[in-house]
Design an enzyme around this catalytic site. Structure first.
Site, PDB file in Angstrom:
ATOM      1  N   THR A  77     -23.000  27.760 -18.447  1.00 61.70           N
ATOM      2  CA  THR A  77     -24.266  26.785 -18.066  1.00 61.70           C
ATOM      3  C   THR A  77     -24.097  25.074 -18.520  1.00 61.70           C
ATOM      4  O   THR A  77     -24.965  24.403 -18.081  1.00 61.70           O
ATOM      5  CB  THR A  77     -25.538  27.427 -18.242  1.00 61.70           C
ATOM      6  OG1 THR A  77     -25.743  27.399 -19.463  1.00 61.70           O
ATOM      7  CG2 THR A  77     -25.528  28.877 -17.657  1.00 61.70           C
ATOM      8  N   GLY A  78     -23.100  24.927 -19.187  1.00 61.25           N
ATOM      9  CA  GLY A  78     -23.005  23.582 -19.823  1.00 61.25           C
ATOM     10  C   GLY A  78     -22.368  22.772 -18.685  1.00 61.25           C
ATOM     11  O   GLY A  78     -21.851  23.084 -17.633  1.00 61.25           O
ATOM     12  N   GLY A 109     -18.983  23.953 -18.446  1.00 64.61           N
ATOM     13  CA  GLY A 109     -18.610  25.310 -18.298  1.00 64.61           C
ATOM     14  C   GLY A 109     -18.953  25.674 -16.845  1.00 64.61           C
ATOM     15  O   GLY A 109     -18.363  26.610 -16.438  1.00 64.61           O
ATOM     16  N   ARG A 124     -26.240  34.236 -23.256  1.00 69.68           N
ATOM     17  CA  ARG A 124     -26.614  33.996 -24.691  1.00 69.68           C
ATOM     18  C   ARG A 124     -28.333  33.954 -24.644  1.00 69.68           C
ATOM     19  O   ARG A 124     -28.950  33.454 -23.815  1.00 69.68           O
ATOM     20  CB  ARG A 124     -26.186  32.777 -25.422  1.00 69.68           C
ATOM     21  CG  ARG A 124     -24.635  32.877 -25.666  1.00 69.68           C
ATOM     22  CD  ARG A 124     -23.828  31.597 -25.539  1.00 69.68           C
ATOM     23  NE  ARG A 124     -24.450  30.973 -26.933  1.00 69.68           N
ATOM     24  CZ  ARG A 124     -24.154  29.460 -26.744  1.00 69.68           C
ATOM     25  NH1 ARG A 124     -23.271  28.803 -25.850  1.00 69.68           N
ATOM     26  NH2 ARG A 124     -24.767  28.782 -28.058  1.00 69.68           N
ATOM     27  N   LYS A 175     -12.362  21.110 -34.609  1.00 76.47           N
ATOM     28  CA  LYS A 175     -11.581  21.935 -33.711  1.00 76.47           C
ATOM     29  C   LYS A 175      -9.962  22.200 -34.277  1.00 76.47           C
ATOM     30  O   LYS A 175      -9.634  23.305 -33.980  1.00 76.47           O
ATOM     31  CB  LYS A 175     -10.970  20.681 -32.563  1.00 76.47           C
ATOM     32  CG  LYS A 175     -12.161  20.544 -31.721  1.00 76.47           C
ATOM     33  CD  LYS A 175     -11.996  19.433 -30.388  1.00 76.47           C
ATOM     34  CE  LYS A 175     -13.055  19.465 -29.624  1.00 76.47           C
ATOM     35  NZ  LYS A 175     -12.972  18.429 -28.489  1.00 76.47           N
TER      36      LYS A 175
END
Length: 312
Positions: free
Chosen positions: A12-13, A16, A35, A138
């Site tokens: 939902t980002g 994303g 989530r 990362k």
């Protein structure tokens, strides 16, 4: 691989939701990790319902519940993580270590695409502090992936167009100027700008491509490798007006960073790396790397000029 089962974490980002859309359009069996924190955000709930109506499947899971992650991972072939690495919004990169552990235990994943999608972290060891923390985190995730022998693809998307291109590389500006702007240094360092929808399209294409297995995929659309000067000229042509220009030297830029808090300094560090150091285009792609526009010439990517037309 046949019909691919893809789990998208962070669906939902900002990126994303585009990955979910691209995956569905590609005909994949698309799963989204639901989530618990999404339950208090009505907009995200509605987005999930919309994706469900389009054919996506929602899988409950939490980074605080290892078993739920393992159970979700066991249902799919590919995992793509798009959780945010942006300070000031939600920097969650190291949460992926829990996802790595779940993938390792499940033992069935054919490809993991972690949340990279910016500069090539493997080449950012000398990035300006404190912005380097993004790349350091990362690299911690990369190390965990490789030590666990998890098949991977790292997607280096360079500059999201909405952050850098739309603002003509102005600091924290996301709409193009119409009267005046500031050149960062000599404004002649090459950067690479990629439409966010194109990032999603290229990412979905790579997930079952043997040519990108255990490699880094660089997104370098040829018409979008531009200097700040070239970007501004494109914009001036579109609006039929020449902007007033001033210059911010490297020394003045670095001095001005002291006026900001930590979160803003992280973001400014990324501007510095891109616009003063030219970190995106000052190297050749290596033997263990691939370039997306060469692998997938059928993708009709959005050029910088076409992207800027929406703001005219």
């Amino acid at each position: 691989m046949g019909k691919i089962k893809v789990l998208i974490v962070g669906g939902t980002g900002f990126l994303g939701k585009r990955l979910v859309k691209a995956s569905l359009e590609n005909g994949n069996d698309t799963y989204i990790l639901q989530r618990p924190e999404i339950g208090v955000d009505i907009d995200k709930i509605q987005m999930l319902i919309s994706f469900k109506m389009q054919g996506a499947r929602l899988l409950p899971g939490s980074f605080n519940d290892h078993r739920s992650l393992v159970d979700a991972v066991k249902l799919v072939d590919v995992v793509i993580c798009a959780i945010s690495g942006v300070y000031g919004r939600s920097h969650q990169i190291l949460l992926q270590l829990k996802l790595v552990e779940a993938i390792k235990e499940a033992g069935n994943i054919k490809r993991f695409v972690p949340s990279e999608f910016g500069s090539d972290s493997g080449r950012m060891g000398d990035a300006l502090e404190p912005g380097r923390i993004t790349f350091d985190d990362k690299m911690v995730v990369r190390k965990a992936i490789e030590e666990a022998n998890i098949p991977f693809t790292y997607v280096v998307a360079n500059c999201f167009a909405c952050y850098f291109l739309a603002g003509l590389c102005q600091l924290f500006q996301f709409m193009p100027a119409r009267d005046s702007l500031v050149f960062l240094g000599d404004a002649n360092q090459k950067a690479i700008f990629v439409n966010e929808d194109d990032i999603a399209t290229y990412t979905i294409k790579t997930i079952d491509d043997p040519r990108t297995l255990n490699k880094t995929l660089h997104l370098r659309p040829p018409k979008n490798i531009l200097t700040q000067t070239e970007v501004v000229h494109i914009w001036e042509k579109l609006i039929g007006k020449e902007l007033q220009k001033s210059t911010l030297s490297k020394q003045d830029f670095l001095a001005s960073m002291k006026e900001y808090g930590f979160e803003e300094q992280v973001g400014l560090g990324h501007y510095y790396n891109v616009c003063y150091e030219g970190c995106l285009a000052n190297f050749e792609i290596g033997e263990d790397e691939e370039e997306a526009s060469k692998l997938y010439p059928e993708v009709n990517y959005t050029t910088a000029e076409d992207y800027l037309k929406r703001y005219v």
